[in-house]
Scaffold this active site. Structure first.
Site, PDB file in Angstrom:
ATOM      1  N   CYS A   1     -31.939 -60.206 -15.674  1.00 26.52           N
ATOM      2  CA  CYS A   1     -32.204 -60.856 -16.919  1.00 26.52           C
ATOM      3  C   CYS A   1     -33.628 -60.797 -17.735  1.00 26.52           C
ATOM      4  O   CYS A   1     -34.009 -61.021 -18.583  1.00 26.52           O
ATOM      5  CB  CYS A   1     -32.105 -62.431 -16.756  1.00 26.52           C
ATOM      6  SG  CYS A   1     -30.703 -62.679 -15.642  1.00 26.52           S
TER       7      CYS A   1
ATOM      8  N   HIS B   1     -37.835 -69.216 -20.831  1.00 27.61           N
ATOM      9  CA  HIS B   1     -37.084 -68.612 -20.252  1.00 27.61           C
ATOM     10  C   HIS B   1     -35.484 -69.532 -20.692  1.00 27.61           C
ATOM     11  O   HIS B   1     -34.633 -68.897 -21.166  1.00 27.61           O
ATOM     12  CB  HIS B   1     -37.115 -68.253 -18.792  1.00 27.61           C
ATOM     13  CG  HIS B   1     -36.085 -67.764 -18.293  1.00 27.61           C
ATOM     14  ND1 HIS B   1     -35.462 -66.275 -18.645  1.00 27.61           N
ATOM     15  CD2 HIS B   1     -34.829 -68.030 -17.363  1.00 27.61           C
ATOM     16  CE1 HIS B   1     -34.367 -66.065 -17.863  1.00 27.61           C
ATOM     17  NE2 HIS B   1     -33.890 -66.953 -17.180  1.00 27.61           N
TER      18      HIS B   1
ATOM     19  N   HIS C   1     -27.618 -66.086 -23.659  1.00 23.92           N
ATOM     20  CA  HIS C   1     -28.365 -65.592 -22.917  1.00 23.92           C
ATOM     21  C   HIS C   1     -28.233 -64.078 -22.876  1.00 23.92           C
ATOM     22  O   HIS C   1     -27.000 -63.440 -22.489  1.00 23.92           O
ATOM     23  CB  HIS C   1     -28.469 -66.075 -21.292  1.00 23.92           C
ATOM     24  CG  HIS C   1     -29.145 -65.544 -20.202  1.00 23.92           C
ATOM     25  ND1 HIS C   1     -30.004 -64.622 -20.591  1.00 23.92           N
ATOM     26  CD2 HIS C   1     -29.266 -65.809 -19.196  1.00 23.92           C
ATOM     27  CE1 HIS C   1     -30.751 -64.239 -19.461  1.00 23.92           C
ATOM     28  NE2 HIS C   1     -30.426 -64.797 -18.543  1.00 23.92           N
TER      29      HIS C   1
END
Length: 535
Positions: free
Chosen positions: A202, A337, A377
């Site tokens: 990620c 985040h 995401h």
């Protein structure tokens, strides 16, 4: 005696820009800070038909939600039914349109080879090309010592190809190898600088940007393309993620909300063109923003392999601040985040509080938001999406709304935090000192990255092109069909911008784009005339 102001007023554009940059750098940090890195262009393909930075900003500004159900064509690729995808949040995602569309001839690639290429490689080629065009840098003007740093982790296309028995194609060797994604860009554009793919899950694209900045400061390259890509081609891969109980039931990232129950997987691609700030200023290039510093580290031993480590997050933020020689109070916004998981949100907010809470007044709170609430995401492309959001917010002087947060997570002690989640958006105008934001990106691999992004120094306006009664407009492409399509796009752009200076438009098209064999030249008098002739 001539005053200082009078002497300044007489400086040519280039010297005035250099002086502004010097004063800007003095106002930012101590003299031993590393050289700032300028973002001179950006390009993107994000969910919600955000195929340009301008379209992406339109989505963010209006508080748009780009998450939707899995497109039928994605399910059809693997014979998966819509009914099989219902439940556990697996039927949601942020998707791009037309990921199967590609013009291989533009990059000197045969149609047969293109069939064996992972669409992630194709997308990176296209978005890198768009970034260079947005910078006004023709292919033959790009320095050969340009580096390429890309984050990528998905292998869906390889699994699809081998699963359908197409593993015999020799082109698959390079077509599905993630390591080739950066090398193919260097090959297609003739770039001899460092070229690498980064996979930290990620945080991959943020890691790529960090490495690009290091390479520029080490003078391993003169410019760098940095970013990342992520595509969701296998619905079964999302089902496997659901098995970790990490997906939101309603397919929304509800970062810092009391209803936060997981994230939603999304796809996209973002690329930045980077140069050392001094070089960009000397060349008179437009500067969208500045990367003052960055850092990365690893969770090490935490509560689990994929569990976040708050101590490591705190350390990486402090390391980035130290790298940039900045104090915490200089940061006014954090692009978090912010995945919206029950475990991750309190850990991230706790780490932020240990770095930024001391000495900060509730009357002047640290602003916090997350682009994942708009587009989901993006995994390997998540970091660069956050950076592009910050660059656009700096340009427009406002922070867009943070979505899906009607009530705040009760596990976070908000009363003690001089922070404000930007659920209503927030003004972010220029002030007496440059605005700076932190961008956090944490990989489930355990690799954490923090980037410090600041506003561009004041730049002298470019000298306008002469507004002659007639001027030459030259456009070109690699095929007749592509030339006609380009003419139509130009005509549409001119109709939507009737106040544009026709001579300036022609100067950009003539001198800041690569020229190819199929060509069209028009004698135009004004924007309306140009749009009519192009149509």
């Amino acid at each position: 005696m001539e005053s200082f102001a009078d002497r300044i007023a007489k400086l040519p554009h280039r010297k005035l820009a250099l002086l502004a940059t010097e004063l800007y750098e003095r106002s930012i940090a101590k003299s031993d800070a590393p050289e700032a890195i300028a973002v001179t262009a950006m390009a993107c393909r994000f969910p919600g038909e955000s195929d340009t930075p301008e379209a992406f900003w339109s989505l963010l500004e209006r508080g748009g939600d780009a998450v939707g159900a899995t497109p039928p064509e994605r399910l059809a690729m693997t014979g998966t039914s819509a009914d099989a995808m219902r439940g556990r949040g697996v039927n949601w995602g942020g998707f791009l349109q037309g990921v199967d569309a590609f013009d291989p001839a533009l990059f000197g690639i045969s149609a047969k080879e293109a069939e064996s290429m992972d669409p992630q490689q194709r997308l990176l080629l296209e978005v890198c090309w768009e970034a260079l065009e947005n910078a006004g840098v023709p292919m033959d003007a790009l320095p050969g010592e340009t580096g390429v740093f890309m984050g990528i982790s998905g292998v869906d296309y390889a699994l699809l190809q081998y699963g359908t028995g197409r593993g015999g194609s020799s082109y698959l060797v390079t077509g599905v190898a993630n390591a080739v994604a950066a090398g193919r860009i260097s090959y297609a554009f003739g770039l001899g600088g460092p070229s690498t793919v980064v996979d930290t899950a990620c945080s991959a694209s943020a890691s790529a940007i960090h490495l690009a900045c290091q390479s520029l400061r080490a003078r391993e390259c003169e410019a760098a393309l940095a970013g990342g890509v992520n595509l969701l081609l296998l619905p079964q891969a999302t089902e496997m993620v659901a098995g970790l109980e990490g997906l939101a039931s309603d397919g929304r990232c509800k970062a810092f909300s009391a209803e936060a129950d997981g994230f939603v997987r999304s796809e996209g691609c973002g690329v930045l063109l980077l140069r050392r700030l001094s070089d960009a200023t000397a060349r008179g290039e437009p500067i969208l923003g500045v990367i003052h510093g960055s850092a990365w580290n690893q969770d090490g031993k935490s509560g689990g392999l994929t569990a976040p480590n708050g101590v490591a997050q705190e350390k990486v933020i402090r390391a980035a601040l130290e790298n940039a020689r900045l104090s915490p109070e200089r940061i006014s916004y954090i692009e978090a985040h912010g995945t919206g998981t029950a475990l991750g949100d309190p850990i991230e907010m706790s780490a932020l509080s240990r770095v930024f809470a001391a000495g900060r007044s509730p009357a002047d709170p640290l602003l916090i938001g997350s682009v994942k609430t708009n587009i989901g995401h993006l995994e390997a492309a998540a970091g660069v999406a956050g950076v592009i959001k910050v660059l656009l917010a700096l340009r427009h002087g406002t922070i867009p709304p943070h979505l899906h947060c009607n009530s705040f997570n009760p596990r976070i002690d908000w009363a003690k935090l001089p922070f404000r989640v930007t659920t209503e958006g927030a003004a972010w105008p220029r002030g007496s000192s440059p605005r700076i934001a932190g961008v956090s990106s944490f990989g489930f691999s355990g690799t954490n990255v923090h980037l410090l992004i600041g506003e561009a120094p004041a730049q002298a306006d470019a000298e306008p092109a002469a507004n002659a009664s007639h001027t030459l407009l030259a456009i070109s492409a690699k095929s007749r069909a592509a030339l006609l399509a380009l003419a139509a796009r130009y005509a549409d752009a001119l109709r939507r911008n009737p106040a544009m200076n026709a001579a300036s438009f022609a100067a950009a098209a003539n001198g800041k784009r690569a020229h190819f064999a199929h060509r069209l030249a028009l004698d135009i008098a004004n924007v309306a005339d140009a749009a009519t002739e192009l149509q």
